[in-house]
Design an enzyme around this catalytic site. Structure first.
Site, PDB file in Angstrom:
ATOM      1  N   ASP A   1     -62.502  39.113 -58.657  1.00 25.11           N
ATOM      2  CA  ASP A   1     -61.509  40.034 -59.220  1.00 25.11           C
ATOM      3  C   ASP A   1     -60.175  39.923 -58.487  1.00 25.11           C
ATOM      4  O   ASP A   1     -60.130  39.612 -57.300  1.00 25.11           O
ATOM      5  CB  ASP A   1     -62.053  41.467 -59.104  1.00 25.11           C
ATOM      6  CG  ASP A   1     -61.277  42.442 -59.976  1.00 25.11           C
ATOM      7  OD1 ASP A   1     -60.523  41.996 -60.858  1.00 25.11           O
ATOM      8  OD2 ASP A   1     -61.424  43.660 -59.764  1.00 25.11           O
TER       9      ASP A   1
ATOM     10  N   ASN B   1     -64.090  41.389 -71.464  1.00 26.40           N
ATOM     11  CA  ASN B   1     -62.882  40.563 -71.328  1.00 26.40           C
ATOM     12  C   ASN B   1     -62.340  40.042 -72.667  1.00 26.40           C
ATOM     13  O   ASN B   1     -61.178  39.650 -72.767  1.00 26.40           O
ATOM     14  CB  ASN B   1     -63.114  39.370 -70.374  1.00 26.40           C
ATOM     15  CG  ASN B   1     -63.166  39.768 -68.918  1.00 26.40           C
ATOM     16  OD1 ASN B   1     -63.789  39.091 -68.098  1.00 26.40           O
ATOM     17  ND2 ASN B   1     -62.510  40.869 -68.559  1.00 26.40           N
TER      18      ASN B   1
HETATM   19  C1  FPP Z   1     -60.676  38.892 -62.771  1.00 27.01           C
HETATM   20  O1  FPP Z   1     -59.323  39.038 -62.395  1.00 27.01           O
HETATM   21  C2  FPP Z   1     -60.989  37.534 -63.139  1.00 27.01           C
HETATM   22  C3  FPP Z   1     -61.379  37.136 -64.386  1.00 27.01           C
HETATM   23  C4  FPP Z   1     -61.508  38.047 -65.533  1.00 27.01           C
HETATM   24  C5  FPP Z   1     -61.704  35.738 -64.691  1.00 27.01           C
HETATM   25  C6  FPP Z   1     -62.250  34.898 -63.573  1.00 27.01           C
HETATM   26  C7  FPP Z   1     -61.842  33.498 -63.828  1.00 27.01           C
HETATM   27  C8  FPP Z   1     -61.515  32.594 -62.890  1.00 27.01           C
HETATM   28  C9  FPP Z   1     -61.673  32.840 -61.454  1.00 27.01           C
HETATM   29  C10 FPP Z   1     -60.968  31.261 -63.283  1.00 27.01           C
HETATM   30  C11 FPP Z   1     -61.789  30.449 -64.200  1.00 27.01           C
HETATM   31  C12 FPP Z   1     -63.198  30.349 -63.786  1.00 27.01           C
HETATM   32  C13 FPP Z   1     -63.978  29.255 -63.939  1.00 27.01           C
HETATM   33  C14 FPP Z   1     -65.424  29.343 -63.574  1.00 27.01           C
HETATM   34  C15 FPP Z   1     -63.456  27.991 -64.416  1.00 27.01           C
HETATM   35  P1  FPP Z   1     -58.412  40.049 -63.224  1.00 27.01           P
HETATM   36  O2  FPP Z   1     -57.684  39.261 -64.239  1.00 27.01           O
HETATM   37  O3  FPP Z   1     -59.240  41.169 -63.745  1.00 27.01           O
HETATM   38  O4  FPP Z   1     -57.447  40.549 -62.092  1.00 27.01           O
HETATM   39  P2  FPP Z   1     -56.734  41.973 -62.022  1.00 27.01           P
HETATM   40  O5  FPP Z   1     -57.830  42.984 -61.886  1.00 27.01           O
HETATM   41  O6  FPP Z   1     -55.898  41.857 -60.786  1.00 27.01           O
HETATM   42  O7  FPP Z   1     -55.923  42.121 -63.274  1.00 27.01           O
END
Ligand code: FPP
Length: 244
Positions: free
Chosen positions: A20, A68
């Protein structure tokens, strides 16, 4: 944190990570959210390599939740594109460390291209023995449990299963994670203290570790710190200290 401070014989067998903070990382740099996800892929690679090198057997990453899908289309599209390009790019890393890839979730909801790429890498790495890496994609724990209940009910209705024969193991065997051990350590980055519908059944006895580090900044030393913290805890599984 020195790697030498860890007892490699007492590593968690199964680590699950809620990655996250990509969005907040990007915002802090004055960049678009998708840049945070791009940078997050580097942290994915480093985490996968660290775990494989240390000897962790199962690593499960929450890459995309059922919730998501509600994000803006541009962000969903970018995450799916990143998935496809990362799978392609990281195949040599998986082979080098003998890591097998699998995925859990409602995979049929992913774009065709992502499904195809995923299938291919799963197939190409299926005989790798060092570590099992699982991506949770379009995954939600409540959906997984609902699905398990439906499958079990179907067997009962058909007469293939007696009501009295439903055990905890029956439920386990109908989850997407049926071939994996329970989670020993769950890590969440970015300072949020939530489970967010991730592996609710499988974390019954897991140690939970929260760090303020945003996912794109998560490095090997952060994983080592999480592992040291895990090893400093006493896991009693309901028993007393004296009984252990
Ligand atoms: C959460 O951060 C992260 C995600 C919803 C996606 C995770 C994806 C990756 C790490 C990259 C791609 C992964 C692979 C396996 C290729 P957020 O967007 O919720 O962050 P925030 O809470 O700060 O908005």
């Amino acid at each position: 944190m020195e790697e030498s401070l860890l007892d490699l014989n007492r590593l968690p067998q199964h680590i699950a990570v809620i990655m996250d903070g990509n969005g907040r990382w990007a915002k802090k740099q004055g960049l678009m959210r998708v840049r945070g996800h791009e940078k997050g892929t580097k942290a994915v690679r480093e985490t996968v390599e660290t775990c494989a090198e240390l000897g962790v057997k199962f690593l499960t990453l929450y890459a995309f939740s059922t919730e998501n899908w509600k994000r803006p289309k541009i962000e969903v599209d970018t995450l799916m594109k990143l998935l496809v390009s990362s799978l392609r790019k990281e195949l040599p890393t998986l082979q080098k460390h003998s890591i097998s890839l699998s995925a859990v979730g409602s995979l049929h909801l992913l774009p065709e291209k992502a499904q195809r790429e995923l299938k291919e890498v799963v197939e190409l790495t299926k005989n790798n023995k060092n570590m099992s890496l699982t991506l949770a994609l379009s995954y939600g724990s409540r959906e997984e449990l609902t699905n398990a209940v439906k499958l079990i009910a179907e067997e009962v209705v058909k007469g293939d299963l007696e009501l009295d024969d439903i055990q905890e193991a029956t439920i386990n065997n109908h989850l997407f994670t049926k071939d994996m051990p329970d989670v020993d350590l769950m890590i969440r980055t970015s300072g949020e203290h939530r489970i967010s519908n991730f592996l609710l059944w499988q974390i019954a006895y897991a140690e939970l570790y929260f760090t303020d580090v945003l996912w794109p900044d998560f490095r090997k030393e952060d994983m080592l710190a999480a592992l040291k913290n895990y090893q400093d805890r006493e896991r009693r599984f309901g028993k007393t200290s004296e009984q252990l």
